[in-house]
Design an enzyme around this catalytic site. Structure first.
Site, mmCIF file in Angstrom:
data_model
loop_
_atom_site.group_PDB
_atom_site.id
_atom_site.type_symbol
_atom_site.label_atom_id
_atom_site.label_comp_id
_atom_site.label_asym_id
_atom_site.label_seq_id
_atom_site.Cartn_x
_atom_site.Cartn_y
_atom_site.Cartn_z
ATOM 1 N N ASP A 1 18.646 71.661 29.409
ATOM 2 C CA ASP A 1 17.188 71.770 29.323
ATOM 3 C C ASP A 1 16.560 70.536 29.983
ATOM 4 O O ASP A 1 15.713 69.858 29.402
ATOM 5 C CB ASP A 1 16.758 71.884 27.854
ATOM 6 C CG ASP A 1 15.282 72.257 27.698
ATOM 7 O OD1 ASP A 1 14.679 72.733 28.674
ATOM 8 O OD2 ASP A 1 14.734 72.053 26.594
ATOM 9 N N GLU B 1 20.437 57.163 17.313
ATOM 10 C CA GLU B 1 20.129 55.813 17.765
ATOM 11 C C GLU B 1 18.712 55.761 18.340
ATOM 12 O O GLU B 1 18.287 56.659 19.069
ATOM 13 C CB GLU B 1 21.150 55.442 18.848
ATOM 14 C CG GLU B 1 20.896 54.175 19.605
ATOM 15 C CD GLU B 1 21.828 54.022 20.800
ATOM 16 O OE1 GLU B 1 22.036 52.873 21.231
ATOM 17 O OE2 GLU B 1 22.352 55.045 21.299
ATOM 18 N N HIS B 2 17.965 54.709 18.000
ATOM 19 C CA HIS B 2 16.669 54.485 18.623
ATOM 20 C C HIS B 2 16.875 53.769 19.954
ATOM 21 O O HIS B 2 17.579 52.754 20.025
ATOM 22 C CB HIS B 2 15.770 53.624 17.729
ATOM 23 C CG HIS B 2 14.504 53.183 18.412
ATOM 24 N ND1 HIS B 2 13.319 53.853 18.263
ATOM 25 C CD2 HIS B 2 14.251 52.153 19.268
ATOM 26 C CE1 HIS B 2 12.384 53.249 18.994
ATOM 27 N NE2 HIS B 2 12.930 52.220 19.605
ATOM 28 N N LEU B 3 16.271 54.303 21.007
ATOM 29 C CA LEU B 3 16.298 53.650 22.320
ATOM 30 C C LEU B 3 14.858 53.381 22.746
ATOM 31 O O LEU B 3 13.974 54.233 22.564
ATOM 32 C CB LEU B 3 16.987 54.547 23.358
ATOM 33 C CG LEU B 3 18.468 54.846 23.143
ATOM 34 C CD1 LEU B 3 18.962 55.848 24.178
ATOM 35 C CD2 LEU B 3 19.310 53.570 23.196
#
Length: 308
Positions: free
Chosen positions: A216, A89-91
């Site tokens: 991380d 998904e692009h956020l």
């Protein structure tokens, strides 16, 4: 590459949004598709598939806790010429600023999620005559169901009952083995032999409940949007919650409000500062193995101080 994406995503529209990004390991680019915007990470390394499969499993695990926002993973795709792509998904992300305190709260919620599941199941089991169907999976060991990569190096996530054993054998020892193979560093080898004997004393009689970790969490892997904080690029496993804060304190990006909010939910246990240095040792050694001897000094200094 675009033909492969169209086919694998089942989209006729594939148009770049103009958003791109590159880290130390992979290149990324956003696209408009029939199903909305997606972000695609691309890596040409032979081990890219393993790396992206681990990242997808990590995002899925964090997403299922419903504690802190992550990009929804969609698909890992092999590239015929070599390497792989990871579609998610692009956020619309911007630097963490207003929501640092909220991140501290939500990260603590992530770390407490498995413990709360354990407590809920114990409570249900002790309620006479109460039978409750549940598909909740409580994790009672340290590790993860698949390999994850911190950077591009694989982490050994074989399940262990004991956290100290897991950390020594499956985090530090593989890093030491790589250092030995690459440079044969005698001082590092001798210090590690001494430190192995000292590690159990840093934990005393602590009871450590396995916590799902990002793995991380440095300043470059956190962001925010209008709804709150976002974490991404995870290298997850079930471990000691304190481990998460090691790299967070190494490269900046986290203010006092983050730590206050986190420790309000998970207070520091006695010996916290020494264990934090122990956990930072892994990340300095991992950077040594990724980027060269510039991180040797930090690794050696931590071991010297811990064996005193």
């Amino acid at each position: 590459m675009e033909d492969i994406l169209r086919r694998e995503l089942g989209t006729s529209v594939l148009r770049t949004t103009g958003h791109s990004g590159s880290g130390c390991i992979s290149h990324g680019e956003s696209f408009h598709t029939d199903h909305g915007r997606v972000y695609v990470k691309i890596n040409s390394r032979a081990e890219a598939r393993r790396m992206f499969d681990g990242e997808m499993a990590s995002l899925t695990a964090i997403l299922e806790t419903q504690t802190v926002k992550v990009p929804k993973p969609i698909k890992v795709i092999d590239v015929p010429e070599g390497g792989a792509m990871f579609v998610m998904e692009h956020l619309d992300m911007k630097s963490l600023n207003r929501h640092a305190e909220k991140l501290g709260i939500q990260l603590a919620d992530l770390h407490l999620h498995n413990q709360k599941l354990q407590e809920k199941l114990k409570k249900n089991a002790s309620t006479v005559g109460k039978v409750e169907e549940t598909d909740v999976q409580v994790v009672e060991r340290f590790g993860f169901h698949t390999v994850t990569c911190c950077g591009y190096l694989p982490q050994v996530n074989d399940w262990q009952q004991d956290w100290v054993t897991f950390f020594a054998r499956q985090r530090i020892q593989p890093q030491m083995d790589m250092i030995e193979n690459n440079s044969g560093d005698r001082e590092a080898r001798e210090l590690w032999a001494q430190l192995q004997l000292k590690i159990p004393s840093l934990f005393g009689d602590m009871e450590i409940v396995p916590a799902l970790l990002h793995g991380d969490l440095w300043g470059g892997n956190v962001a925010e949007d209008n709804s709150g904080p976002i974490i991404f690029d995870p290298a997850s496993f079930y471990g000691h919650s304190e481990y998460e804060l090691a790299i967070a304190g190494m490269f900046g990006g986290f203010g006092g409000s983050f730590y206050s909010a986190y420790h309000n939910k998970i207070p520091k246990a006695p010996g916290f500062e020494k264990r934090l240095k122990l956990y930072q040792l892994f990340h300095y050694m991992n950077h040594w193995n990724h980027f060269g001897g510039g991180y040797r000094g930090s690794s050696i200094n931590i071991m010297r101080n811990l064996v005193k």
